[in-house]
Motif scaffolding. Structure first.
Motif, PDB file in Angstrom:
ATOM      1  N   GLU A  39       5.233  -6.042  -9.753  1.00 12.08           N
ATOM      2  CA  GLU A  39       5.074  -4.734  -9.107  1.00 12.08           C
ATOM      3  C   GLU A  39       6.151  -3.763  -9.594  1.00 12.08           C
ATOM      4  O   GLU A  39       5.870  -2.595  -9.870  1.00 12.08           O
TER       5      GLU A  39
ATOM      6  N   THR B  33       0.072  -1.573 -10.769  1.00  6.92           N
ATOM      7  CA  THR B  33       0.276  -1.906  -9.357  1.00  6.92           C
ATOM      8  C   THR B  33       0.831  -3.318  -9.174  1.00  6.92           C
ATOM      9  O   THR B  33       1.151  -3.709  -8.053  1.00  6.92           O
ATOM     10  N   GLY B  34       0.927  -4.062 -10.268  1.00  7.18           N
ATOM     11  CA  GLY B  34       1.449  -5.415 -10.195  1.00  7.18           C
ATOM     12  C   GLY B  34       0.441  -6.444  -9.736  1.00  7.18           C
ATOM     13  O   GLY B  34       0.783  -7.598  -9.484  1.00  7.18           O
ATOM     14  N   ARG B  35      -0.826  -6.051  -9.632  1.00  4.27           N
ATOM     15  CA  ARG B  35      -1.861  -6.993  -9.200  1.00  4.27           C
ATOM     16  C   ARG B  35      -2.315  -7.909 -10.328  1.00  4.27           C
ATOM     17  O   ARG B  35      -2.946  -8.920 -10.078  1.00  4.27           O
TER      18      ARG B  35
END
Length: 108
Positions: free
Chosen positions: A6, A42-44
């Motif tokens: 993230e 978003t770091g997803r």
């Protein structure tokens, strides 16, 4: 030590915006979907080193910045980080930081 994807994504987004580019423009250059690039920011989605280097070349940023938050090769590499901190401080806090920095300089 765990990798905080993230945080890496936030740094990518910050640099993309600073360069005035859209997610679509970056994803086109990377030949990936906008949805995939968005997940990186978003770091997803986890990003690998190859992608970090690819994005750093597009954004003209040292790859280490995305991982560490600083560009250690540059002289004065913490100037921006210090400025961002000082802007958020009250005048009293700024004066305290100045005094501490001055003392550290005298010691070193």
């Amino acid at each position: 030590m765990a990798i905080d994807y993230e945080v890496i994504g936030k740094r990518m987004k910050k640099e993309r915006i600073r360069k005035g580019l859209t997610q679509e423009e970056i994803s086109d250059k990377m030949m990936v979907s906008v949805a995939f690039y968005s997940r990186l920011e978003t770091g997803r989605s986890h990003i690998n080193l190859k992608r970090i280097v690819e994005i750093s070349e597009i954004l003209e940023v040292d790859p280490s910045y995305f991982i560490t938050g600083t560009i250690q090769k540059q002289e004065g590499y913490l100037n921006r980080e210090f400025s961002e901190i000082l802007i958020k401080c009250t005048p009293k806090q700024q004066k305290f930081i100045y005094k501490v920095a001055k003392m550290v300089l005298e010691i070193l």
